[in-house]
Design a protein around this motif. Structure first.
Motif, PDB file in Angstrom:
ATOM      1  N   GLY A  81      49.682  35.771  13.583  1.00 13.55           N
ATOM      2  CA  GLY A  81      49.440  36.293  14.923  1.00 13.55           C
ATOM      3  C   GLY A  81      48.662  35.328  15.791  1.00 13.55           C
ATOM      4  N   LYS A  82      48.116  35.840  16.881  1.00 11.44           N
ATOM      5  CA  LYS A  82      47.298  35.031  17.776  1.00 11.44           C
ATOM      6  C   LYS A  82      45.885  34.930  17.210  1.00 11.44           C
ATOM      7  CE  LYS A  82      49.822  36.499  21.907  1.00 11.44           C
ATOM      8  NZ  LYS A  82      49.705  37.194  23.219  1.00 11.44           N
ATOM      9  N   SER A  84      43.256  34.711  18.785  1.00 11.87           N
ATOM     10  CA  SER A  84      42.343  35.542  19.571  1.00 11.87           C
ATOM     11  C   SER A  84      42.260  36.961  19.018  1.00 11.87           C
ATOM     12  CB  SER A  84      42.788  35.585  21.035  1.00 11.87           C
ATOM     13  OG  SER A  84      44.108  36.095  21.138  1.00 11.87           O
ATOM     14  N   ASP A  85      43.268  37.367  18.206  1.00 12.71           N
ATOM     15  CA  ASP A  85      43.247  38.704  17.606  1.00 12.71           C
ATOM     16  C   ASP A  85      42.211  38.807  16.485  1.00 12.71           C
ATOM     17  OD1 ASP A  85      45.315  39.397  19.281  1.00 12.71           O
ATOM     18  OD2 ASP A  85      46.880  39.022  17.789  1.00 12.71           O
ATOM     19  N   GLU A  89      36.929  34.840  21.463  1.00 11.64           N
ATOM     20  CA  GLU A  89      37.547  33.522  21.633  1.00 11.64           C
ATOM     21  C   GLU A  89      36.640  32.382  21.180  1.00 11.64           C
ATOM     22  OE1 GLU A  89      36.263  32.866  26.302  1.00 11.64           O
ATOM     23  OE2 GLU A  89      38.347  33.332  25.795  1.00 11.64           O
TER      24      GLU A  89
END
Length: 297
Positions: A81-82, A84-85, A89
């Motif tokens: 996934g990302k 940021s998940d 950040e």
């Protein structure tokens, strides 16, 4: 971060990867592509050699494998996934270790504990704080190690502080902290570093109260603090540990490092010189002994 690999070479992690070849006595820098920017004045990187001699390099939120044949850093997608998940950040890697089953674990500063198996993206796990009593105590990890009995020690410098002992088979965390009414508890709520020696003892460096040693079979913390009136550790802010082939332990702190003999309980100090700018160090943040006994800081 600094390590010695199975061939005796020294590796250091900054925003790139440095290798010192012990045979040629030369340094080589390996830069990721695209190059990683310097995020702050602090070094947010780790280097780790696993049980299969794979060399891992982690910087900020990107994980790399070093290809020894092509001599290149290859980004490793440990998470589909990302990023940021996983947390805010601004989270970044702290350290990597591997358990007896070969599973890799990564400590982060704000995203808790991450884990995966090599070549198996579906195996990814993340452990973050929740109100469950058996959860990790905080998402902000300062250090971690696995001891000789495959027990997982995780330290926290900020927030709740203290130490978690992670039960790997049950995936449960038990928290230990400073208790002013218990002489055998941690000496400080804020713990910066942890180290497992060859005798099975676990060492904890604190933010302001020296270092502690625990015998994992007794769960009692022994305290070692600076005392101007006797031979003792030179400073109470402890950054790092390393052990020589004779079982003596080097203790990195704000003013340099101490050489400690557990058998005699004596400390020998190696400190910066006030009038010699060339000797000034920002503390021995990380240390490593090579195969011939040289100390790398």
């Amino acid at each position: 971060d600094i390590i010695a690999d199975h061939e005796g070479n020294i590796w250091a992690a900054t925003n790139s990867l440095l290798r010192h070849d012990y045979k040629s006595d030369r340094f080589t820098r390996y830069t990721p592509h695209p190059p990683q920017p310097e995020h702050t004045d602090y070094i947010y990187g780790f280097v780790y050699e696993d049980q299969e001699n794979r060399l891992w390099f982690g910087y900020w939120q990107t994980l790399y494998l070093f290809d020894r044949e092509t001599q290149k850093l290859i980004e490793y997608p440990f998470y589909k996934g990302k990023k940021s998940d996983l947390g805010s950040e601004n989270w970044h890697f702290i350290k990597m270790v591997q358990d007896e089953e070969g599973r890799l674990w990564i400590a982060t500063n704000m995203a808790g504990l991450l884990s995966f198996q090599y070549n198996n993206p579906a195996s990814f796990e993340q452990y973050r704080f929740n109100r469950n009593k058996s959860s990790i105590a905080d998402d902000r990890i300062s250090d971690m190690c696995i001891d000789g009995q495959n027990r997982f020690w995780i330290t926290f410098k900020d927030g709740i502080g203290g130490v978690d002992l992670f039960d790997l088979p049950k995936r449960k965390f038990a928290h230990h902290s400073h208790d002013p009414n218990d002489l055998y508890s941690l000496s400080d709520i804020s713990v910066r570093s942890v180290y497992n020696d060859r005798s099975g003892n676990v060492w904890f460096g604190t933010q302001s109260s020296g270092f502690n040693i625990i015998d994992p079979n007794r769960f009692k913390f022994g305290h070692f603090r600076h005392d101007e009136n006797r031979n003792s550790v030179s400073h109470d802010v402890i950054h790092s540990f390393a052990e020589d082939r004779n079982g003596k332990v080097l203790i990195g702190h704000w003013f340099g490092f101490d050489y400690y003999d557990p058998e005699t309980n004596q400390f020998k100090q190696y400190l910066t010189e006030k009038n010699d700018p060339a000797s000034h160090l920002p503390g021995a943040q990380t240390m490593c002994l090579d195969q011939i006994g040289n100390l790398w800081i």
